[in-house]
Design a protein around this motif. Structure first.
Motif, PDB file in Angstrom:
ATOM      1  N   TRP A 286       0.843  -1.186   0.000  1.00  0.00           N
ATOM      2  CA  TRP A 286       0.000   0.000   0.000  1.00  0.00           C
ATOM      3  C   TRP A 286       0.879   1.237   0.000  1.00  0.00           C
ATOM      4  O   TRP A 286       2.044   1.188   0.411  1.00  0.00           O
ATOM      5  CB  TRP A 286      -0.924   0.015   1.223  1.00  0.00           C
ATOM      6  N   PHE A 287       0.310   2.353  -0.447  1.00  0.00           N
ATOM      7  CA  PHE A 287       1.059   3.604  -0.527  1.00  0.00           C
ATOM      8  C   PHE A 287       0.217   4.731   0.055  1.00  0.00           C
ATOM      9  O   PHE A 287      -0.911   4.977  -0.387  1.00  0.00           O
ATOM     10  CB  PHE A 287       1.408   3.911  -1.984  1.00  0.00           C
ATOM     11  N   LEU A 288       0.752   5.388   1.092  1.00  0.00           N
ATOM     12  CA  LEU A 288       0.125   6.561   1.703  1.00  0.00           C
ATOM     13  C   LEU A 288       0.799   7.814   1.161  1.00  0.00           C
ATOM     14  O   LEU A 288       2.032   7.896   1.151  1.00  0.00           O
ATOM     15  CB  LEU A 288       0.265   6.521   3.221  1.00  0.00           C
ATOM     16  N   HIS A 289       0.000   8.785   0.722  1.00  0.00           N
ATOM     17  CA  HIS A 289       0.573   9.991   0.133  1.00  0.00           C
ATOM     18  C   HIS A 289      -0.374  11.157   0.361  1.00  0.00           C
ATOM     19  O   HIS A 289      -1.476  10.983   0.892  1.00  0.00           O
ATOM     20  CB  HIS A 289       0.798   9.790  -1.371  1.00  0.00           C
ATOM     21  N   PHE A 290       0.026  12.340  -0.073  1.00  0.00           N
ATOM     22  CA  PHE A 290      -0.845  13.487   0.137  1.00  0.00           C
ATOM     23  C   PHE A 290      -1.396  14.030  -1.174  1.00  0.00           C
ATOM     24  O   PHE A 290      -0.876  13.768  -2.255  1.00  0.00           O
ATOM     25  CB  PHE A 290      -0.156  14.582   0.947  1.00  0.00           C
ATOM     26  N   GLN A 291      -2.456  14.813  -1.030  1.00  0.00           N
ATOM     27  CA  GLN A 291      -3.020  15.634  -2.096  1.00  0.00           C
ATOM     28  C   GLN A 291      -3.139  17.047  -1.568  1.00  0.00           C
ATOM     29  O   GLN A 291      -3.669  17.262  -0.479  1.00  0.00           O
ATOM     30  CB  GLN A 291      -4.409  15.125  -2.515  1.00  0.00           C
ATOM     31  N   ASP A 292      -2.674  18.034  -2.301  1.00  0.00           N
ATOM     32  CA  ASP A 292      -2.790  19.418  -1.870  1.00  0.00           C
ATOM     33  C   ASP A 292      -4.200  19.927  -2.135  1.00  0.00           C
ATOM     34  O   ASP A 292      -4.670  19.927  -3.272  1.00  0.00           O
ATOM     35  CB  ASP A 292      -1.779  20.285  -2.607  1.00  0.00           C
ATOM     36  N   LYS A 293      -4.894  20.363  -1.074  1.00  0.00           N
ATOM     37  CA  LYS A 293      -6.260  20.879  -1.207  1.00  0.00           C
ATOM     38  C   LYS A 293      -6.360  22.320  -0.705  1.00  0.00           C
ATOM     39  O   LYS A 293      -7.339  22.704  -0.060  1.00  0.00           O
ATOM     40  CB  LYS A 293      -7.247  19.981  -0.452  1.00  0.00           C
ATOM     41  N   GLY A 294      -5.354  23.114  -1.010  1.00  0.00           N
ATOM     42  CA  GLY A 294      -5.422  24.538  -0.718  1.00  0.00           C
ATOM     43  C   GLY A 294      -5.591  24.829   0.759  1.00  0.00           C
ATOM     44  O   GLY A 294      -4.768  24.432   1.587  1.00  0.00           O
ATOM     45  N   ALA A 295      -6.673  25.513   1.102  1.00  0.00           N
ATOM     46  CA  ALA A 295      -6.903  25.917   2.487  1.00  0.00           C
ATOM     47  C   ALA A 295      -6.994  24.732   3.433  1.00  0.00           C
ATOM     48  O   ALA A 295      -6.710  24.852   4.624  1.00  0.00           O
ATOM     49  CB  ALA A 295      -8.169  26.761   2.585  1.00  0.00           C
ATOM     50  N   TYR A 296      -7.401  23.559   2.922  1.00  0.00           N
ATOM     51  CA  TYR A 296      -7.526  22.377   3.773  1.00  0.00           C
ATOM     52  C   TYR A 296      -6.178  21.694   4.014  1.00  0.00           C
ATOM     53  O   TYR A 296      -6.087  20.766   4.814  1.00  0.00           O
ATOM     54  CB  TYR A 296      -8.502  21.383   3.159  1.00  0.00           C
ATOM     55  N   GLY A 297      -5.145  22.134   3.326  1.00  0.00           N
ATOM     56  CA  GLY A 297      -3.827  21.569   3.523  1.00  0.00           C
ATOM     57  C   GLY A 297      -3.587  20.351   2.658  1.00  0.00           C
ATOM     58  O   GLY A 297      -4.276  20.104   1.657  1.00  0.00           O
ATOM     59  N   ARG A 298      -2.603  19.563   3.055  1.00  0.00           N
ATOM     60  CA  ARG A 298      -2.193  18.372   2.313  1.00  0.00           C
ATOM     61  C   ARG A 298      -2.805  17.151   2.995  1.00  0.00           C
ATOM     62  O   ARG A 298      -2.303  16.674   4.015  1.00  0.00           O
ATOM     63  CB  ARG A 298      -0.674  18.297   2.254  1.00  0.00           C
ATOM     64  N   VAL A 299      -3.892  16.679   2.419  1.00  0.00           N
ATOM     65  CA  VAL A 299      -4.667  15.596   3.028  1.00  0.00           C
ATOM     66  C   VAL A 299      -4.112  14.251   2.575  1.00  0.00           C
ATOM     67  O   VAL A 299      -3.464  14.139   1.535  1.00  0.00           O
ATOM     68  CB  VAL A 299      -6.166  15.737   2.686  1.00  0.00           C
ATOM     69  N   VAL A 300      -4.383  13.188   3.360  1.00  0.00           N
ATOM     70  CA  VAL A 300      -3.708  11.900   3.179  1.00  0.00           C
ATOM     71  C   VAL A 300      -4.606  10.900   2.459  1.00  0.00           C
ATOM     72  O   VAL A 300      -5.742  10.654   2.872  1.00  0.00           O
ATOM     73  CB  VAL A 300      -3.270  11.331   4.539  1.00  0.00           C
ATOM     74  N   HIS A 301      -4.061  10.314   1.396  1.00  0.00           N
ATOM     75  CA  HIS A 301      -4.745   9.281   0.625  1.00  0.00           C
ATOM     76  C   HIS A 301      -4.028   7.936   0.796  1.00  0.00           C
ATOM     77  O   HIS A 301      -2.817   7.885   1.007  1.00  0.00           O
ATOM     78  CB  HIS A 301      -4.740   9.634  -0.865  1.00  0.00           C
ATOM     79  N   LEU A 302      -4.800   6.873   0.660  1.00  0.00           N
ATOM     80  CA  LEU A 302      -4.266   5.511   0.683  1.00  0.00           C
ATOM     81  C   LEU A 302      -4.570   4.857  -0.662  1.00  0.00           C
ATOM     82  O   LEU A 302      -5.718   4.846  -1.107  1.00  0.00           O
ATOM     83  CB  LEU A 302      -4.912   4.697   1.808  1.00  0.00           C
ATOM     84  N   ASN A 303      -3.534   4.319  -1.307  1.00  0.00           N
ATOM     85  CA  ASN A 303      -3.721   3.660  -2.591  1.00  0.00           C
ATOM     86  C   ASN A 303      -3.114   2.263  -2.593  1.00  0.00           C
ATOM     87  O   ASN A 303      -2.059   2.038  -1.983  1.00  0.00           O
ATOM     88  CB  ASN A 303      -3.077   4.483  -3.715  1.00  0.00           C
ATOM     89  N   PRO A 304      -3.782   1.327  -3.275  1.00  0.00           N
ATOM     90  CA  PRO A 304      -3.206  -0.005  -3.416  1.00  0.00           C
ATOM     91  C   PRO A 304      -1.948   0.051  -4.274  1.00  0.00           C
ATOM     92  O   PRO A 304      -1.806   0.934  -5.123  1.00  0.00           O
ATOM     93  CB  PRO A 304      -4.315  -0.791  -4.117  1.00  0.00           C
ATOM     94  N   MET A 305      -1.051  -0.874  -4.031  1.00  0.00           N
ATOM     95  CA  MET A 305       0.195  -0.928  -4.785  1.00  0.00           C
ATOM     96  C   MET A 305       0.522  -2.380  -5.101  1.00  0.00           C
ATOM     97  O   MET A 305       0.364  -3.251  -4.239  1.00  0.00           O
ATOM     98  CB  MET A 305       1.327  -0.294  -3.967  1.00  0.00           C
ATOM     99  N   LYS A 306       0.931  -2.663  -6.311  1.00  0.00           N
ATOM    100  CA  LYS A 306       1.328  -4.020  -6.691  1.00  0.00           C
ATOM    101  C   LYS A 306       2.666  -3.972  -7.412  1.00  0.00           C
ATOM    102  O   LYS A 306       3.083  -2.919  -7.921  1.00  0.00           O
ATOM    103  CB  LYS A 306       0.267  -4.670  -7.579  1.00  0.00           C
TER     104      LYS A 306
END
Length: 556
Positions: A286-306
């Motif tokens: 699995w891979f945890l990473h961020f997405q920049d959402k402006g005023a909300y900051g850099r929020v954390v996403h979880l994605n499958p990885m193979k």
């Protein structure tokens, strides 16, 4: 007091569990829960500003940390059993080092892009401070006290370090460079550390040059080894519009092959990159990473990885080209296992001697900022403003927490105490632009005003609209001058696109809208935050604010 504790537990939906680390209070947010309850999760798994996340697995436990920049305490430690349900359990840094420098707000400086690893029974976190160098802190118990930080390598511009313990026992560190300090960037370097991980024993070697017309702004290195290959996971292309790159080599110093393994594609998840790879106990990656959402900051996403032909593919690779796109909903890790739903804490009854872990100061804590108590409230003392005060960009004792969702309501029950005119306390939304509801003593009354400031970093002045003149709730003799008190409820409703509507109440039941709608804006490398403040004019003594509770709830 007992009634208040029981009421608080019911209000917050807290389940108290007993485990190997003592009492753990589980918290479930009213505004954002990633666990869908049907074996799937939605992204982001943390709709809050945990910038540059990194993760490690130890047995059946996952631990994550993130950038905290100049906010204190620093290096949050989050814990999960399934990579979806997370709680804040600790901080690795009580104070940001050097402590004196960070006793005042140092926006955008401090703790950048940490990495967390477990080796031979010890947890290690390395991070770069672009102004001072590469630091390390360690602990045997991530829930307990971490050791004092060590300056591993002094210098400017070194950022985003990550260690790798090789099969032969050697220890290497990969890192990137900040152009704002080093005056160059887009390269990754590796050097060897001593066995203790506390000092370099070789000069840095450049292992990748992103000045290739393709992978500009490569940074955020995460160092791994698998099946005889060395891997460096690194984001490129910039925070908002970038992508995830993986480098691969049979040799620690390269040369490295390069491949893009995740990009935005046709999704609405911009800049999907900068994070950490982790394997669950069932062997899935699995891979945890961020997405920049402006005023909300850099929020954390979880994605499958193979893994395909010894290359990772992150997210959904529908066309089979080896570059995935981030998922918005997916089955949870460790399929078939069920874990309690929990989220990082948000609301606070202020009934504990320890400040809730959702709170951070805007600089290193000093005793004069205020105190917790066994009396059912948190006391925040007024920061004495400078003679040439311009705006709150310089105020260190802002007690703040991250925006926890796109939409929410934050309400605080407060009591303001003041002797001197100009002493002011209240509720604030802080960023490059900020706004607050402030209760200020003037004569024998209090004035309630909505204050806003645009481009605070540039020293812009505040503008205040007076909303009401309030009689004190109480007045009593206190030394040479009387003390005036005003009980009040202050609220901010955050709507989509980070639009903020402030309101107030004198009885906790009927709220009056306060002034214009405020557009929240992120701070310097951090998302907008919400919380409490208290200030006093230059040359005056400190007034104070007693916070009875702070509730974060779903917007109606």
């Amino acid at each position: 007091m007992c009634k208040k504790i029981v009421k608080g537990l019911f209000l917050l939906g807290i389940a108290v569990l007993y485990g190997s680390h003592g009492i753990h209070a589980q918290y479930k947010s009213d505004v954002w829960v990633a666990d869908c309850g049907d074996g799937t999760y939605k992204n982001p798994v943390l709709h809050a500003d945990y910038s540059d996340p990194d993760v490690c697995a130890v047995g059946d436990d996952f631990f994550m940390t993130a950038s905290s920049f100049g906010c204190a305490p620093g290096l949050p430690i989050l814990h999960s059993k399934d990579l979806v349900n997370w709680s804040i359990v600790n901080y690795a840094l009580k104070k940001i080092e050097p402590a004196g420098f960070y006793s005042q707000p140092q926006h955008g400086k401090g703790v950048w892009a940490p990495s967390i690893r477990f080796h031979n029974g010890v947890y290690y976190i390395y991070w770069g401070d672009p102004d001072f160098g590469i630091f390390m802190v360690k602990a045997k118990d991530p829930f307990g006290k971490w050791d004092e930080p060590v300056l591993v390598k002094e210098g400017k511009g070194m950022i985003d370090p990550c260690p790798l313990w090789d099969d032969d026992g050697k220890l290497y560190l990969a890192h990137a460079w900040a152009g704002s300090r080093a005056k160059f960037n887009s390269v990754l370097t590796v050097f060897e550390l001593n066995a203790e991980g506390t000092a370099p024993i070789s000069d840095p070697v450049m292992v990748f040059d992103g000045n290739d017309g393709v992978n500009h702004t490569i940074e955020g290195a995460k160092f791994y080894k698998r099946n005889g290959y060395y891997y460096i996971f690194a984001p490129a292309g910039g925070v908002v519009t970038g992508w995830q790159v993986v480098l691969r080599s049979r040799h620690v110093y390269g040369p490295y092959e390069v491949k893009t393994v995740m990009a935005q594609g046709d999704t609405d998840i911009n800049g999907p990159h900068q994070g950490g790879w982790v394997d669950a106990s069932d062997g899935e990656s699995w891979f945890l990473h961020f997405q920049d959402k402006g005023a909300y900051g850099r929020v954390v996403h979880l994605n499958p990885m193979k893994w395909i032909n010894d290359w990772p593919v992150i997210g959904n690779d529908s066309d089979g080209d080896g570059c995935g796109e981030p998922v918005s909903r997916y089955r949870k890790p460790l399929a078939g296992k069920r874990f309690p739903v929990e989220t990082p804490a948000e609301s606070d009854e202020f009934n504990s001697r320890k400040l809730g872990l959702q709170w951070e100061w805007h600089a290193n804590y000093q005793d004069v900022f205020g105190f917790t108590s066994d009396m059912g409230y948190m006391r925040l003392y007024g920061h004495i403003l400078s003679a040439d005060f311009k705006n709150f960009w310089e105020v260190p004792n802002l007690l703040l927490q991250k925006f926890p969702a796109e939409e929410f309501v934050a309400t605080a029950k407060l009591k303001v105490s003041a002797k001197d005119d100009g002493q002011k306390s209240g509720l604030i939304v802080m960023g490059w632009d900020y706004a607050y509801l402030g209760v200020e003593k003037l004569g024998e009354k209090f004035v309630l005003g909505l204050t806003a400031c645009k481009d605070a970093e540039q020293g812009s002045p505040e503008e205040t609209a007076v909303l009401a003149v309030l009689e004190p709730s109480a007045r009593y003799e206190a030394g040479l001058r009387p003390n005036y008190e005003r009980e009040i409820y202050l609220r901010v409703k955050v709507e989509k696109n980070a639009l903020c509507r402030f309101s107030y109440s004198l009885d906790g039941k009927t709220f009056t809208e306060a002034g214009k709608v405020f557009q929240a804006r992120q701070g310097k490398w951090i998302g907008a935050k919400v919380g409490l403040f208290s200030v006093a004019p230059c040359g005056k003594e400190r007034g104070w604010l007693d916070a009875d509770w702070f509730h974060v709830e779903k917007a109606e």
